[in-house]
Scaffold this motif. Sequence first.
Motif, mmCIF file in Angstrom:
data_model
loop_
_atom_site.group_PDB
_atom_site.id
_atom_site.type_symbol
_atom_site.label_atom_id
_atom_site.label_comp_id
_atom_site.label_asym_id
_atom_site.label_seq_id
_atom_site.Cartn_x
_atom_site.Cartn_y
_atom_site.Cartn_z
ATOM 1 N N GLN A 178 66.078 54.872 24.014
ATOM 2 C CA GLN A 178 65.882 55.659 25.234
ATOM 3 C C GLN A 178 66.065 54.788 26.470
ATOM 4 O O GLN A 178 66.609 55.247 27.485
ATOM 5 C CB GLN A 178 64.482 56.290 25.237
ATOM 6 C CG GLN A 178 64.172 57.119 26.474
ATOM 7 C CD GLN A 178 65.158 58.244 26.678
ATOM 8 O OE1 GLN A 178 65.537 58.931 25.725
ATOM 9 N NE2 GLN A 178 65.608 58.439 27.915
ATOM 10 N N ALA A 179 65.628 53.542 26.416
ATOM 11 C CA ALA A 179 65.835 52.633 27.542
ATOM 12 C C ALA A 179 67.324 52.424 27.783
ATOM 13 O O ALA A 179 67.783 52.364 28.930
ATOM 14 C CB ALA A 179 65.141 51.296 27.278
ATOM 15 N N GLY A 180 68.095 52.294 26.700
ATOM 16 C CA GLY A 180 69.531 52.169 26.847
ATOM 17 C C GLY A 180 70.140 53.386 27.517
ATOM 18 O O GLY A 180 70.992 53.263 28.410
ATOM 19 N N ARG A 181 69.706 54.581 27.113
ATOM 20 C CA ARG A 181 70.238 55.803 27.730
ATOM 21 C C ARG A 181 69.920 55.841 29.219
ATOM 22 O O ARG A 181 70.757 56.254 30.042
ATOM 23 C CB ARG A 181 69.655 57.033 27.031
ATOM 24 C CG ARG A 181 70.059 57.162 25.563
ATOM 25 C CD ARG A 181 69.550 58.464 24.956
ATOM 26 N NE ARG A 181 69.656 58.412 23.500
ATOM 27 C CZ ARG A 181 68.648 58.155 22.674
ATOM 28 N NH1 ARG A 181 67.425 57.934 23.177
ATOM 29 N NH2 ARG A 181 68.842 58.103 21.377
ATOM 30 N N LEU A 182 68.700 55.449 29.581
ATOM 31 C CA LEU A 182 68.326 55.422 30.992
ATOM 32 C C LEU A 182 69.217 54.484 31.797
ATOM 33 O O LEU A 182 69.437 54.706 32.994
ATOM 34 C CB LEU A 182 66.860 54.995 31.138
ATOM 35 C CG LEU A 182 65.806 55.999 30.671
ATOM 36 C CD1 LEU A 182 64.422 55.366 30.716
ATOM 37 C CD2 LEU A 182 65.838 57.265 31.518
ATOM 38 N N MET A 183 69.755 53.456 31.146
ATOM 39 C CA MET A 183 70.617 52.485 31.824
ATOM 40 C C MET A 183 72.102 52.799 31.640
ATOM 41 O O MET A 183 72.958 51.987 31.964
ATOM 42 C CB MET A 183 70.306 51.078 31.314
ATOM 43 C CG MET A 183 68.907 50.602 31.674
ATOM 44 S SD MET A 183 68.597 50.615 33.463
ATOM 45 C CE MET A 183 69.747 49.351 33.990
ATOM 46 N N GLY A 184 72.407 53.990 31.130
ATOM 47 C CA GLY A 184 73.795 54.429 31.062
ATOM 48 C C GLY A 184 74.523 54.101 29.783
ATOM 49 O O GLY A 184 75.753 54.266 29.715
ATOM 50 N N VAL A 185 73.813 53.643 28.763
ATOM 51 C CA VAL A 185 74.464 53.341 27.483
ATOM 52 C C VAL A 185 74.791 54.652 26.780
ATOM 53 O O VAL A 185 73.917 55.520 26.629
ATOM 54 C CB VAL A 185 73.563 52.469 26.585
ATOM 55 C CG1 VAL A 185 74.250 52.181 25.251
ATOM 56 C CG2 VAL A 185 73.213 51.172 27.300
ATOM 57 N N GLU A 186 76.011 54.782 26.351
ATOM 58 C CA GLU A 186 76.422 55.978 25.631
ATOM 59 C C GLU A 186 76.199 55.778 24.133
ATOM 60 O O GLU A 186 76.709 54.832 23.552
ATOM 61 C CB GLU A 186 77.902 56.270 25.909
ATOM 62 C CG GLU A 186 78.205 56.554 27.384
ATOM 63 C CD GLU A 186 79.684 56.683 27.663
ATOM 64 O OE1 GLU A 186 80.485 56.397 26.738
ATOM 65 O OE2 GLU A 186 80.038 57.036 28.799
#
Length: 311
Positions: A178-186
């Motif tokens: 979820q942290a990755g998604r918040l930072m734009g990781v697809e």
Amino acid sequence: MRNFVRTWRDEIKKTFSGNADAPPEWSLRLAEGDDAGYHLPGSAVWAVHGSMSPIVGGIRTLLMQSLHPGALAGVHEHSNFREDPLRRLANTIRWIFTVTYGSTAAAEEASRRVRRLHEPVQGSYQDNAGTERAYSANDPGLAAWIHIAFTDGFLAAHRIWGGPIPGGEDAYVREWAQAGRLMGVEDPPVTRAEMRSQLDAWYEQGELRADGRVRETVEFIRNAPLHPLLRPGYRILFAAAVYSLEPRYRRMLGLSVPRLGPFPLPVRLATKLVLGVVHLALGGIRRRKGPSEAAARERLRRLGEPAADLA
């Protein structure tokens, strides 16, 4: 002697929070918010980030992240890490703990703040084939490298110096995605096997590089400009980060596990002792929970969240 110990303890607190006398104001604000947030007590993320192993994991992450020439170009060309590395550390800790312990609104705002700071971090670099390639700190591909190096680094350190993880390592990778998604990781990995597969692909496809700029960065990390009282302990923590690296990355970085002649030094035990001392310096005897976790539990109790008092 008492003044020596107090100075040493204050320097540790300032290194991690920027203030020796009180918790940072942002950590206390984690008691605010109208929902439970992305992570709860009893989660894998709380177990890993609430331990002392992230101190080693953070150093390891910096070493790993330096191997991607796009990520390193952004740091060298747009960051003041040499002049004010502790501010950069404090900002990273703030983001990690806000996503870990804050409400969803707090986590999303903290991530937007970081992404806004990343907007001007753009440029170009030559890849290993000599092709000029553009980079942007907010590019999903580069963000994926940063996220996976972080996740792998924190897991590797916790595997050696941490305790059990509820749900195991897959749970941590899945939750911290979820942290990755918040930072734009697809489509960030959600299992350790997926994460390892992506790391292997970067290595095998020749995306990573160790050059003069990497060596300069490694030396800066090795000799971080800390207060003299903290340097002996930090040398052990740096050795721990090196110890936790896979041999292929150690070779790329030009690092090796410390030895005395043919005998390896007891890095694992020495690191455990240093982490224990740091834990005590940060209030481990008087207060089991850090200020961010305590504020989060206060919010959860106010909201009537049943998990508020889980260990």
